[in-house]
Design a protein around this motif. Structure first.
Motif, PDB file in Angstrom:
ATOM      1  N   PHE A 238     119.829 -43.042  34.096  1.00 51.03           N
ATOM      2  CA  PHE A 238     120.282 -42.676  35.436  1.00 51.03           C
ATOM      3  C   PHE A 238     119.208 -41.945  36.247  1.00 51.03           C
ATOM      4  N   SER A 239     118.390 -41.129  35.626  1.00 57.12           N
ATOM      5  CA  SER A 239     117.381 -40.368  36.343  1.00 57.12           C
ATOM      6  C   SER A 239     116.080 -41.131  36.548  1.00 57.12           C
ATOM      7  N   GLY A 240     115.897 -42.234  35.833  1.00 59.05           N
ATOM      8  CA  GLY A 240     114.665 -43.009  35.971  1.00 59.05           C
ATOM      9  C   GLY A 240     113.545 -42.525  35.084  1.00 59.05           C
ATOM     10  N   GLU A 241     113.752 -41.433  34.354  1.00 58.98           N
ATOM     11  CA  GLU A 241     112.709 -40.925  33.476  1.00 58.98           C
ATOM     12  C   GLU A 241     112.386 -41.909  32.365  1.00 58.98           C
TER      13      GLU A 241
ATOM     14  N   LEU B 124     121.431 -38.048  21.172  1.00 56.16           N
ATOM     15  CA  LEU B 124     120.595 -39.221  21.480  1.00 56.16           C
ATOM     16  C   LEU B 124     121.238 -40.078  22.576  1.00 56.16           C
ATOM     17  N   VAL B 125     122.542 -40.298  22.465  1.00 62.04           N
ATOM     18  CA  VAL B 125     123.249 -41.101  23.480  1.00 62.04           C
ATOM     19  C   VAL B 125     123.167 -40.414  24.852  1.00 62.04           C
ATOM     20  N   GLY B 126     123.373 -39.078  24.909  1.00 58.43           N
ATOM     21  CA  GLY B 126     123.283 -38.342  26.176  1.00 58.43           C
ATOM     22  C   GLY B 126     121.888 -38.416  26.768  1.00 58.43           C
ATOM     23  N   ALA B 127     120.857 -38.260  25.926  1.00 54.34           N
ATOM     24  CA  ALA B 127     119.484 -38.334  26.425  1.00 54.34           C
ATOM     25  C   ALA B 127     119.178 -39.715  26.964  1.00 54.34           C
ATOM     26  N   LEU B 128     119.663 -40.745  26.271  1.00 55.61           N
ATOM     27  CA  LEU B 128     119.444 -42.113  26.739  1.00 55.61           C
ATOM     28  C   LEU B 128     120.128 -42.369  28.090  1.00 55.61           C
ATOM     29  N   ALA B 129     121.359 -41.900  28.209  1.00 54.70           N
ATOM     30  CA  ALA B 129     122.084 -42.069  29.486  1.00 54.70           C
ATOM     31  C   ALA B 129     121.398 -41.311  30.614  1.00 54.70           C
ATOM     32  N   TRP B 130     120.977 -40.091  30.348  1.00 55.12           N
ATOM     33  CA  TRP B 130     120.273 -39.309  31.378  1.00 55.12           C
ATOM     34  C   TRP B 130     118.973 -39.974  31.798  1.00 55.12           C
ATOM     35  N   GLY B 131     118.226 -40.518  30.819  1.00 55.94           N
ATOM     36  CA  GLY B 131     116.979 -41.218  31.120  1.00 55.94           C
ATOM     37  C   GLY B 131     117.202 -42.446  31.967  1.00 55.94           C
TER      38      GLY B 131
END
Length: 244
Positions: free
Chosen positions: A59-62, A50-57
């Motif tokens: 930084f990527s703007g998704e 969950l933390v990785g998905a949140l960080a990716w979202g």
């Protein structure tokens, strides 16, 4: 009351302490199940995902798109794409115009170069023709000069000085021969006696240069002589030495 030695644990009435839990108690608890032991790891993995998905979202703007920013981003992307298309169209038009201008300039330059080459070729041809004509004129002049010189050499010069030397001992013999030459048209004939120079053994006609050869031959023919030779050191063009 007397103690009955045959009494056992079961001889006493049961109470709350006589119903302990089954299995080890406290630090001596029994082994847990596999699910219970894997649960902490599963929870940690879920939290990490969950933390990785949140960080990716983030930084990527998704994540922003998912919460309402997608429409604005799409509009910006469409605006940028439209601007790029307009710029490409302008560049294409400019390149086409530059290409036409360059082609026109190239055609004009090629036409000018062809004109210059034609003019240069005509000039070179004219210069070459002029040079050839001049060379032909020089050759003709040289040929004419050579012809005139050859004709002059083949014709006797009756104005040349001719000396008749009397080595016969007969008085007046040289003067009589000189008179024959004068009668033949020679205008500069003199009669003379030997001066002590070496004399030939026979009658001879001497000439000094090749240009005097025709004159010497004509003098010999006029006097009825045949021996004509070239000699050096003569003080006149033709010398006739008369011997017995």
């Amino acid at each position: 009351m007397a103690k009955n030695e045959n009494e056992t644990y079961d001889s006493y009435p049961r109470d709350g302490f006589d119903n302990p839990p089954i299995g080890p108690v406290g630090v001596h608890r029994g082994a847990r199940s596999v699910g219970a032991r894997m649960m902490p790891y599963i929870v940690v993995l879920i939290i990490a995902a969950l933390v990785g998905a949140l960080a990716w979202g983030l930084f990527s703007g998704e994540l922003t798109k998912a919460f309402g920013g997608g429409s604005q981003t799409a509009d910006q992307s469409q605006t940028v794409q439209s601007a790029n298309t307009d710029s490409a169209s302008k560049n294409t038009s400019s390149d086409s115009s530059d290409s036409k201008t360059s082609s026109s300039d190239g055609d004009a330059a090629n036409q000018s170069s062809n004109t210059d080459d034609a003019n240069s070729s005509n000039t070179d041809s004219s210069d070459s023709q002029s040079t050839q004509d001049e060379q032909n004129a020089n050759d003709s002049q040289n040929s004419s000069d050579e012809s005139d010189q050859s004709s002059a050499q083949s014709q006797p010069n009756k104005a040349s000085a001719v000396r008749v030397v009397n080595a016969t001992g007969i008085a007046g013999y040289a003067a009589s021969k000189a008179s024959v030459l004068t009668g033949a048209g020679y205008t500069s004939v003199t009669a003379a006696n030997p001066t002590g120079a070496a004399l030939p053994d026979t009658t001879v006609v001497w000439y000094q240069n090749e240009t005097d050869k025709a004159t010497a031959e004509d003098v010999a023919k006029t006097l009825g002589l045949t021996d004509v030779q070239q000699a050096s050191g003569l003080d006149v063009p033709v010398v006739v030495v008369l011997r017995n």
